[in-house]
Design a protein around this motif. Structure first.
Motif, PDB file in Angstrom:
ATOM      1  N   GLU A 138       0.824  -1.225   0.000  1.00  0.00           N
ATOM      2  CA  GLU A 138       0.000   0.000   0.000  1.00  0.00           C
ATOM      3  C   GLU A 138       0.853   1.267   0.000  1.00  0.00           C
ATOM      4  OE1 GLU A 138      -1.177   0.623   4.648  1.00  0.00           O
ATOM      5  OE2 GLU A 138      -2.097  -1.082   3.606  1.00  0.00           O
ATOM      6  N   TYR A 139       2.092   1.206   0.505  1.00  0.00           N
ATOM      7  CA  TYR A 139       2.971   2.370   0.482  1.00  0.00           C
ATOM      8  C   TYR A 139       3.248   2.807  -0.953  1.00  0.00           C
ATOM      9  CZ  TYR A 139       4.257   1.842   5.450  1.00  0.00           C
ATOM     10  OH  TYR A 139       4.243   1.774   6.807  1.00  0.00           O
ATOM     11  N   PHE A 140       3.357   1.848  -1.858  1.00  0.00           N
ATOM     12  CA  PHE A 140       3.665   2.159  -3.247  1.00  0.00           C
ATOM     13  C   PHE A 140       2.484   2.798  -3.974  1.00  0.00           C
ATOM     14  CE2 PHE A 140       7.197  -0.519  -2.202  1.00  0.00           C
ATOM     15  CZ  PHE A 140       8.240   0.015  -2.926  1.00  0.00           C
ATOM     16  N   ASP A 141       1.305   2.798  -3.347  1.00  0.00           N
ATOM     17  CA  ASP A 141       0.154   3.517  -3.892  1.00  0.00           C
ATOM     18  C   ASP A 141       0.238   5.016  -3.582  1.00  0.00           C
ATOM     19  OD1 ASP A 141      -0.962   1.189  -4.900  1.00  0.00           O
ATOM     20  OD2 ASP A 141      -2.149   0.819  -3.087  1.00  0.00           O
ATOM     21  N   ASP A 142       1.057   5.384  -2.597  1.00  0.00           N
ATOM     22  CA  ASP A 142       1.243   6.790  -2.218  1.00  0.00           C
ATOM     23  C   ASP A 142       2.266   7.417  -3.161  1.00  0.00           C
ATOM     24  OD1 ASP A 142       2.751   9.003  -0.922  1.00  0.00           O
ATOM     25  OD2 ASP A 142       1.341   8.676   0.711  1.00  0.00           O
ATOM     26  N   LEU A 143       1.819   8.361  -3.986  1.00  0.00           N
ATOM     27  CA  LEU A 143       2.670   8.944  -5.020  1.00  0.00           C
ATOM     28  C   LEU A 143       3.927   9.601  -4.445  1.00  0.00           C
ATOM     29  CD1 LEU A 143       3.033   9.445  -8.014  1.00  0.00           C
ATOM     30  CD2 LEU A 143       1.697  11.530  -7.771  1.00  0.00           C
ATOM     31  N   TRP A 160       5.513   8.932  -1.595  1.00  0.00           N
ATOM     32  CA  TRP A 160       6.404   7.903  -1.073  1.00  0.00           C
ATOM     33  C   TRP A 160       7.106   7.189  -2.227  1.00  0.00           C
ATOM     34  CZ3 TRP A 160       7.456   2.656  -0.662  1.00  0.00           C
ATOM     35  CH2 TRP A 160       8.164   2.272   0.471  1.00  0.00           C
ATOM     36  N   ARG A 161       6.326   6.878  -3.254  1.00  0.00           N
ATOM     37  CA  ARG A 161       6.867   6.200  -4.438  1.00  0.00           C
ATOM     38  C   ARG A 161       7.933   7.062  -5.124  1.00  0.00           C
ATOM     39  NH1 ARG A 161       4.605   1.938  -7.517  1.00  0.00           N
ATOM     40  NH2 ARG A 161       5.398   1.917  -9.627  1.00  0.00           N
ATOM     41  N   GLU A 162       7.682   8.366  -5.229  1.00  0.00           N
ATOM     42  CA  GLU A 162       8.656   9.274  -5.828  1.00  0.00           C
ATOM     43  C   GLU A 162       9.936   9.355  -5.000  1.00  0.00           C
ATOM     44  OE1 GLU A 162       6.600  12.968  -6.504  1.00  0.00           O
ATOM     45  OE2 GLU A 162       5.615  12.186  -8.306  1.00  0.00           O
ATOM     46  N   ASP A 163       9.809   9.298  -3.664  1.00  0.00           N
ATOM     47  CA  ASP A 163      10.993   9.271  -2.804  1.00  0.00           C
ATOM     48  C   ASP A 163      11.832   8.023  -3.073  1.00  0.00           C
ATOM     49  OD1 ASP A 163      10.465  11.695  -1.577  1.00  0.00           O
ATOM     50  OD2 ASP A 163       9.590  10.798   0.229  1.00  0.00           O
ATOM     51  N   VAL A 164      11.173   6.885  -3.192  1.00  0.00           N
ATOM     52  CA  VAL A 164      11.877   5.632  -3.484  1.00  0.00           C
ATOM     53  C   VAL A 164      12.548   5.721  -4.857  1.00  0.00           C
ATOM     54  CG1 VAL A 164      11.608   3.161  -3.910  1.00  0.00           C
ATOM     55  CG2 VAL A 164      10.383   4.227  -2.025  1.00  0.00           C
ATOM     56  N   LEU A 165      11.832   6.237  -5.831  1.00  0.00           N
ATOM     57  CA  LEU A 165      12.380   6.374  -7.177  1.00  0.00           C
ATOM     58  C   LEU A 165      13.595   7.299  -7.181  1.00  0.00           C
ATOM     59  CD1 LEU A 165      12.248   5.878 -10.218  1.00  0.00           C
ATOM     60  CD2 LEU A 165      10.620   7.775 -10.364  1.00  0.00           C
ATOM     61  N   ARG A 166      13.491   8.442  -6.525  1.00  0.00           N
ATOM     62  CA  ARG A 166      14.591   9.408  -6.479  1.00  0.00           C
ATOM     63  C   ARG A 166      15.829   8.792  -5.830  1.00  0.00           C
ATOM     64  NH1 ARG A 166      12.242  12.758  -3.428  1.00  0.00           N
ATOM     65  NH2 ARG A 166      10.912  13.547  -5.058  1.00  0.00           N
ATOM     66  N   ARG A 167      15.639   8.140  -4.702  1.00  0.00           N
ATOM     67  CA  ARG A 167      16.766   7.523  -3.989  1.00  0.00           C
ATOM     68  C   ARG A 167      17.361   6.380  -4.810  1.00  0.00           C
ATOM     69  NH1 ARG A 167      21.170   7.926  -1.673  1.00  0.00           N
ATOM     70  NH2 ARG A 167      21.630   6.474  -0.034  1.00  0.00           N
ATOM     71  N   SER A 168      16.527   5.599  -5.454  1.00  0.00           N
ATOM     72  CA  SER A 168      17.013   4.492  -6.292  1.00  0.00           C
ATOM     73  C   SER A 168      17.838   5.018  -7.456  1.00  0.00           C
ATOM     74  CB  SER A 168      15.838   3.671  -6.821  1.00  0.00           C
ATOM     75  OG  SER A 168      15.109   3.087  -5.779  1.00  0.00           O
ATOM     76  N   GLY A 181       5.970 -10.440  -5.297  1.00  0.00           N
ATOM     77  CA  GLY A 181       5.164  -9.675  -6.250  1.00  0.00           C
ATOM     78  C   GLY A 181       5.793  -8.320  -6.508  1.00  0.00           C
ATOM     79  N   GLU A 182       6.205  -8.083  -7.740  1.00  0.00           N
ATOM     80  CA  GLU A 182       6.855  -6.820  -8.090  1.00  0.00           C
ATOM     81  C   GLU A 182       5.884  -5.652  -7.930  1.00  0.00           C
ATOM     82  OE1 GLU A 182       8.592  -4.570 -12.005  1.00  0.00           O
ATOM     83  OE2 GLU A 182       8.931  -6.729 -11.876  1.00  0.00           O
ATOM     84  N   VAL A 183       6.372  -4.565  -7.293  1.00  0.00           N
ATOM     85  CA  VAL A 183       5.572  -3.355  -7.154  1.00  0.00           C
ATOM     86  C   VAL A 183       6.219  -2.151  -7.833  1.00  0.00           C
ATOM     87  CG1 VAL A 183       4.328  -4.040  -5.064  1.00  0.00           C
ATOM     88  CG2 VAL A 183       6.530  -2.878  -4.854  1.00  0.00           C
ATOM     89  N   MET A 184       7.544  -2.250  -8.122  1.00  0.00           N
ATOM     90  CA  MET A 184       8.227  -1.137  -8.768  1.00  0.00           C
ATOM     91  C   MET A 184       9.567  -1.620  -9.287  1.00  0.00           C
ATOM     92  SD  MET A 184       9.084   2.485  -7.001  1.00  0.00           S
ATOM     93  CE  MET A 184      10.125   3.685  -7.743  1.00  0.00           C
ATOM     94  N   SER A 185       9.953  -1.092 -10.454  1.00  0.00           N
ATOM     95  CA  SER A 185      11.234  -1.431 -11.052  1.00  0.00           C
ATOM     96  C   SER A 185      11.931  -0.150 -11.471  1.00  0.00           C
ATOM     97  CB  SER A 185      11.012  -2.341 -12.256  1.00  0.00           C
ATOM     98  OG  SER A 185      12.210  -2.628 -12.897  1.00  0.00           O
TER      99      SER A 185
END
Length: 114
Positions: free
Chosen positions: A68-73, A75-83, A106-110
């Protein structure tokens, strides 16, 4: 083929060798990745840079409740930026995030290095 060292899995596709390392993180923060993640990316980068692998993928497994965290835009952008920051520093290949339920991933982001 599963290995007893680094990386966890190696796939040889007609001479092209791909490495996969799996890290399970019980308590994940989008803003700072644990040292084990940074270390794995560095090792993967070195393997690619020294020609032992053509590509390296880090699989990050998270508890099911992180889906459900990956549904939060935001939070997802923070993960993407750091990655992306880590992949810019250690351009090894990609990071795949997924949630783990039992023996399923189950993949949630790549995120791929570009």
């Amino acid at each position: 083929m599963q290995t007893k060292s680094f990386p966890d899995f190696i796939v040889d596709d007609e001479g092209d060798v791909f490495g996969y390392e799996f890290k399970f993180i019980a308590n994940f923060s989008a803003r700072s990745f644990p040292p084990s993640v940074v270390s794995a990316l560095l090792r993967g980068y070195l393997e690619v840079n020294e020609g032992r692998l053509q590509n390296f993928t880090l699989l990050i497994g998270l508890p099911l409740e992180y889906a459900e965290y990956f549904d939060d835009l935001e939070w997802r952008e923070d993960v993407l930026r750091r990655s992306c920051t880590l992949l810019d520093k250690y351009p090894a290949g990609s990071i795949i995030f997924g949630v783990v339920a039992g023996d399923k991933f189950g993949e949630v982001m790549s995120v791929k290095y570009s």
